[in-house]
Design a protein around this motif. Sequence first.
Motif, PDB file in Angstrom:
ATOM      1  N   VAL A 199       0.890  -1.139  -0.122  1.00  0.00           N
ATOM      2  CA  VAL A 199      -0.083  -0.017  -0.056  1.00  0.00           C
ATOM      3  C   VAL A 199       0.884   1.162  -0.059  1.00  0.00           C
ATOM      4  N   THR A 200       1.854   1.403   0.785  1.00  0.00           N
ATOM      5  CA  THR A 200       2.676   2.860   0.787  1.00  0.00           C
ATOM      6  C   THR A 200       3.590   2.752  -0.143  1.00  0.00           C
ATOM      7  N   ALA A 203       1.240   4.275  -3.179  1.00  0.00           N
ATOM      8  CA  ALA A 203       0.907   5.412  -3.088  1.00  0.00           C
ATOM      9  C   ALA A 203       2.080   6.291  -3.457  1.00  0.00           C
ATOM     10  N   GLN A 204       3.123   5.592  -3.210  1.00  0.00           N
ATOM     11  CA  GLN A 204       4.509   6.482  -3.737  1.00  0.00           C
ATOM     12  C   GLN A 204       4.504   6.421  -5.559  1.00  0.00           C
ATOM     13  N   GLY A 228     -10.588   2.428  -6.516  1.00  0.00           N
ATOM     14  CA  GLY A 228      -9.602   3.368  -5.708  1.00  0.00           C
ATOM     15  C   GLY A 228      -8.628   3.949  -6.580  1.00  0.00           C
ATOM     16  N   VAL A 229      -7.847   3.243  -7.142  1.00  0.00           N
ATOM     17  CA  VAL A 229      -6.850   3.779  -7.939  1.00  0.00           C
ATOM     18  C   VAL A 229      -7.139   4.573  -9.204  1.00  0.00           C
ATOM     19  N   GLU A 232      -8.567   8.063  -7.796  1.00  0.00           N
ATOM     20  CA  GLU A 232      -7.656   8.927  -7.170  1.00  0.00           C
ATOM     21  C   GLU A 232      -6.673   9.573  -8.697  1.00  0.00           C
ATOM     22  N   ILE A 273     -13.276   2.612   3.422  1.00  0.00           N
ATOM     23  CA  ILE A 273     -12.507   2.954   4.583  1.00  0.00           C
ATOM     24  C   ILE A 273     -13.022   3.941   5.690  1.00  0.00           C
TER      25      ILE A 273
ATOM     26  N   LEU C 217      -6.703  -2.414   3.393  1.00  0.00           N
ATOM     27  CA  LEU C 217      -7.241  -1.691   4.626  1.00  0.00           C
ATOM     28  C   LEU C 217      -8.717  -1.439   4.622  1.00  0.00           C
ATOM     29  N   TYR C 245      -8.958   3.632  13.095  1.00  0.00           N
ATOM     30  CA  TYR C 245      -8.949   4.269  11.806  1.00  0.00           C
ATOM     31  C   TYR C 245      -9.316   5.791  12.069  1.00  0.00           C
ATOM     32  N   TYR C 252       2.909   4.957  11.469  1.00  0.00           N
ATOM     33  CA  TYR C 252       2.925   3.977  10.382  1.00  0.00           C
ATOM     34  C   TYR C 252       1.495   3.716  10.150  1.00  0.00           C
ATOM     35  N   PHE C 255      -0.123   6.746   7.991  1.00  0.00           N
ATOM     36  CA  PHE C 255       0.399   6.452   6.700  1.00  0.00           C
ATOM     37  C   PHE C 255      -0.384   5.392   5.981  1.00  0.00           C
ATOM     38  N   LEU C 256      -0.728   4.292   6.726  1.00  0.00           N
ATOM     39  CA  LEU C 256      -1.249   2.984   5.959  1.00  0.00           C
ATOM     40  C   LEU C 256      -2.605   3.384   5.658  1.00  0.00           C
ATOM     41  N   VAL C 257      -3.332   4.093   6.451  1.00  0.00           N
ATOM     42  CA  VAL C 257      -4.727   4.526   6.393  1.00  0.00           C
ATOM     43  C   VAL C 257      -4.901   5.806   5.181  1.00  0.00           C
ATOM     44  N   ALA C 259      -3.135   6.015   2.721  1.00  0.00           N
ATOM     45  CA  ALA C 259      -2.054   5.840   1.552  1.00  0.00           C
ATOM     46  C   ALA C 259      -3.205   4.876   0.754  1.00  0.00           C
ATOM     47  N   ALA C 260      -4.121   4.180   1.341  1.00  0.00           N
ATOM     48  CA  ALA C 260      -5.188   3.174   0.915  1.00  0.00           C
ATOM     49  C   ALA C 260      -6.085   4.218  -0.006  1.00  0.00           C
ATOM     50  N   PRO C 261      -5.937   3.692  -1.464  1.00  0.00           N
ATOM     51  CA  PRO C 261      -6.985   4.536  -2.418  1.00  0.00           C
ATOM     52  C   PRO C 261      -8.197   4.161  -2.314  1.00  0.00           C
ATOM     53  N   LYS C 272      -2.290  14.561   1.014  1.00  0.00           N
ATOM     54  CA  LYS C 272      -2.126  13.140   1.954  1.00  0.00           C
ATOM     55  C   LYS C 272      -0.690  13.039   2.246  1.00  0.00           C
ATOM     56  N   ILE C 274       2.550  11.007   2.265  1.00  0.00           N
ATOM     57  CA  ILE C 274       3.208   9.788   1.583  1.00  0.00           C
ATOM     58  C   ILE C 274       4.227   9.340   2.283  1.00  0.00           C
ATOM     59  N   LEU C 275       4.486   8.019   2.658  1.00  0.00           N
ATOM     60  CA  LEU C 275       5.614   7.498   3.288  1.00  0.00           C
ATOM     61  C   LEU C 275       6.568   7.103   2.213  1.00  0.00           C
ATOM     62  N   GLN C 276       7.735   7.857   2.382  1.00  0.00           N
ATOM     63  CA  GLN C 276       8.633   7.440   1.785  1.00  0.00           C
ATOM     64  C   GLN C 276       9.753   6.411   1.930  1.00  0.00           C
ATOM     65  N   ARG C 294      11.891   4.892   8.302  1.00  0.00           N
ATOM     66  CA  ARG C 294      11.053   5.358   7.169  1.00  0.00           C
ATOM     67  C   ARG C 294      10.301   6.501   8.034  1.00  0.00           C
TER      68      ARG C 294
END
Lengths: 351, 294, 327, 312
Positions: A199-200, A203-204, A228-229, A232, A273, C217, C245, C252, C255-257, C259-261, C272, C274-276, C294
């Motif tokens: 997931v992370t 997003a990147q 979802g993808v 967005e 979500i 998620l 949630y 973490y 970021f997870l919540v 990041a989920a599209p 939003k 974004i976790l690099q 991270r």
Amino acid sequence: MSDTQGDTRRETAGLLEIQGLKTQFRTRRGVVPAVDDVSVSVGRGEVVGIVGESGCGKSVTSLSLLGLVTHPGKVVGGSALFDGVDLLTLDNKGIRAIRGRDISMIFQEPMTSLNPVYTVGQQVSECLRSHASGVSRKAARASVEEMFEMVGIPEPRARLDAWPHQLSGGLRQRVMIAMALICKPKLLIADEPTTALDVTIEAQILALMKDLRRDTGTAIMLISHNLGVIAETCDRVYVMYAGRVMEEAEVFELFDSPTHPYTRGLLASMPRIGGERGPRKPLYSIRGNVPDMQQLPKGCRFAPRCDFAMARCVESEPPLLDASHATGNPGGKPHLSRCWLAEASGAGGQQ
Amino acid sequence: MSDLTLGPEVAQTLPEPVWKEIVAAFARNRLAVVGLGILLIVAFVALAAPLLAPYDPYKVKLGEQFLNPSWNHPIGTDMFGRDVFSRILYGTRISLLIGLVPTLISMTIGVILGLVSGYFGRRVDFLIMMLADMVLSFPSLLLAMIVMYTLGASLLNIFIALSAVGWAGTARVVRAQTLALKNKEFIEASRAIGTKDIAIMLKHILPNCLPQLLVLFTLNIPDSILSEASLSFLGIGAQPPAASWGLMVAGGREFLFNAPWVAIAPGIAILITVLAFNFLGDGLRDALDPYLKS
Amino acid sequence: MSGALVEARALTKLFSVGDGMFRKSGATIRAVDGVDLDIRERETLACVGESGSGKSTLGRLLIRLIEPSSGSLSFGGNDLLALGSRALRQRKRDMQIIFQDPYACLNPRMRVEDIIAEPLVSHDVGRGKSERRDRVAALMDLVGLNRGFMSRYPHMFSGGQRQRIGIARALALDPKFIVCDEPVSALDVSIQAQVLNLLEELKEKKKLTYFFISHDLSVVRHVSDSVCVMFLGKVMESGPTAEVYAKPLHPYTMFLVSAAPRPDPRQRFVEKPILQGEIPSPVNPPSGCRFRTRCPFAAPLCAEIEPPLAGRGPDDERRVACHFPRA
Amino acid sequence: MGRYIIKKLLISIPVMFGIMLTTFFLLNVIPGDPIALMMKDHISVDVVARVRAQMHLDDPVFIRFFRFLGGALHGDFGISYKLNRPVSYLLATAFPNTLALALSAALVSWIIGIPAGILSAVKRYSLVDNFFMGFSVLGVSMPVFWTGLLFQYIFSLKLHLLPVAGFKGPLYLIMPAIVLGWSSAGTIARLTRSSLLEVMRNDYIRTARAKGLREIAVVVRHALKNSMLPVVTVMALQVSGLLSGAVITESVFGIPGVGRIAVNAIQNRDMPLLQGSVVLTTFLVIIGNLTADIVYSWLDPRIRYGNPEGKK
């Protein structure tokens, strides 16, 4: 893409116009019409999404454009005008010149899309040198490093000589994107680019694709099963089912007022979500299974699973009807739906 | 939206049962069908040799040595006046027997060792694989020769030698297949249910190796036939007056110039039988291809 | 913590990376590293995390499908690790697992009837073949499969149907606890909803408890009562799903919540975080807090001391392993 | 990569030891008294006893084994019963001939096998494919000794082009090399073809095409290198196949190689000579396997460069 919100009407002369594309797979047990009269258009710099479940023909559509459909698949009809040139009529030499230069592709499995016996740097510069013949090895290496920088690969110079098995899924997908964009293509086809990623990392990569599109103006055809993808990332969306386009609409239009029962069913069956629903409330689920492509029903292909199926649906298959009247957004981009319901609501048929 | 009912399953169009598809795929491969046909004939000849053979293959008739191929001696006679055609018919028995029996024995050993070493792994795997490496380090003919030296040259000892030599190849194939299957989820599911290891190996792993074993069996038989023929040719396999094709070729060797058929004809018999098995094996492999890779 | 059907304390599983010759050469991976866990009866505890987080390994540890390297594990009040092999086999009837890949969780060479009956055969439940066939037929009805398909082979079924066969097999011995390892990840959206509804329905009907593993998620949000978030073998945060949630404590989770599209186009205008960075290598994880390399909020303290999974809120319902929780 | 090779080297030591043990056990322990067998009834019992003592045949088995092992380590395999010459000497003279035969056969098999495999994979189901595959299955099916006789009959006896047998120069090597090479060429061609077809199904081949490369470039640059990996492994296994074949070819064409020596040693019950030739041959096979492993690990970056960051 937040800055394009103001100007969706930009002159989007058609970059790619696919009309009535037909691709079939001849198997011993009969002919599978994987892509059955599909029409998709992509404007310059536009992000177009193709969404659908597995086996709906979304990937085959993209592969057909570049002549990458392998035996026993064969493109049997339709046209694909790209900058005025019909891709389907080009000979091997012609289509090869376009692959990787004007239209490039990235695929779902970063783990297997790179050749394990060459370094990633070699594989990307090979793409550049095969199209820009004048480029020397050193110059190619420099632009590959620059491209690695652009797609956010840390220490790009060191990573030039890394082997694919030494990189993570996310990094490999960035290498694939670098390879796809190194020749500055007009159209990037991304077939489920983030499905295999965490997931992370997903997003990147999505953020990267949006930035690259803004910076390079490359149009993107994004193929995914994840709504979802699509939501967005895309400007316009085509929903495909059993080899046919069921609904085509501008992205806000599609998510705010989906008209085709299949699209509505997909959106309703997705767990959210936001979580308006507690765990106890069951999800809506489209009953039955994806149809067997060798024994497609006579009328509308979704009829056996549709809650609104009428007698008419079983008899004859509806064409893509204009549904924008029904959704109160007449002026905008076409909102078409392959469903008699659209006609019932007074929208004119689009033959 | 519709209610929660799980809905009747839309009748899935029932694809052909597995074996029908395999037979259909096999039938499309002309060579494979030809191979099968030849083998049926060879098998029939092996069974009915006494009835079919015009002459007694062992009866020496000194007056009738080296008769050219003629109507009553289709492939002439050898250095002892024996009818070459009859001896070739009897030779079918030895070759088929030598082809099938040691291969079955050695493959059974190979399957057991392969399963055990693949499934349990670690030390037992290391030992078995080292044993296999050892056996495979001997050129197959040489190892058979040593066994013949130890036990003495005879048909029975060839059985023992070939059975002892062949297992390593099969063990490796079965081990590789077991390793691939072992981490498959349906094996984990069986372990979670509490199925015992033995049952997992026999009910889950082995059935999934069968397609590959069938192909391997069909392709190992010719190796066995060729090995026996070679050993007999070198004089350390079947002993005279046995009607072993390899021995017949060796026998006719000195008379190659004026009676070439004595040495050449049995060789052709070997070639045809081995070719038939190879065609059959290739045909099976293509037909079973979707089921080979687990 | 009373009333928990499954209780794990400092559960650890090490895998040795090396060519596995006689000597245990090479490094070890701490796939699951000191996990504390409580699953209350008839509840669904979800376990979410990315690849390498150890969530699948943890699921297998809970039903002793693989042996833990250390730590304690109790099921229904009695210590699972102390059981002898015979007692363990009996206990294992109460615990089952269903898998992710519908194409790999069924033996392609066995008829559906035999697949579902295997548990009955292994524990010789039911007298004779005919009674077992009836039980199998009942199980197939239960999971919405046409009992007429009993004698067919797995390749004749769709992905969704195969997943139902896997569920029927898991229910054969009337278990109390089922580990669901990404049961819907390989399915299309419409089929996913069917299977999720089925699992929910079975949980009510058969009074089941689920340990639901997923990387999705939105599915976790829909399915679970409480959730634990894992990263590189450790639990970063756990608590009731809605609260976790709504107000994630651990960076973490946040970021997870985010990041989920989400299937909502307006999300594109929401800035939003974004976790690099990449998921660190499990062979030599970062010192102290494993997420620190991270984490944009990492401080020197994070590298020295590993934050314990501390309880917060009324009866320690919310737990987080971070020196600087977000809220 | 070093680790991989060291591991392979370490494994081959116990394997070689095991081979020596098996060979010794099979040749010395089971067949009982070689002297008695050889001398049978012509010589009196006490002479036999004296010879036995002189050749230390009465010592316990293990002593004899370790003496054999010790000797073997520095090349001493005892004296040949029949020829009364040191086994190592006899092997030393025969070995170059076998090597020449095996190498030339290997060359024949690679030169014919690999291109044939590639061509029939690229032009699948075409005439070329059928021809080469026919050629290969024929090669694999023909008994080497029979092919040898056939060639002798046609090319020497009838056409008088090549010498029937013997080993006095390169001309003598042509027929044996072709006869022996043809069968392993068949194996190599079949394997190269299936390996290449397998590799062509990979995703990175589709990526290469999507880059706009010509099909030839896709096959040569991307597919070939990967498909050569399994072929290299088979080349090692082929060493033992070639040596098996050499035993026969040498007998048919009268080439004084190690194979021929082994056959004569068996017929004459000459145990030390047989033992020496077996150990030498198996040693060659192990060397072959090691070379293939090294070449394989050099070719495959996944082994050569391993995974410094320990990425999954």
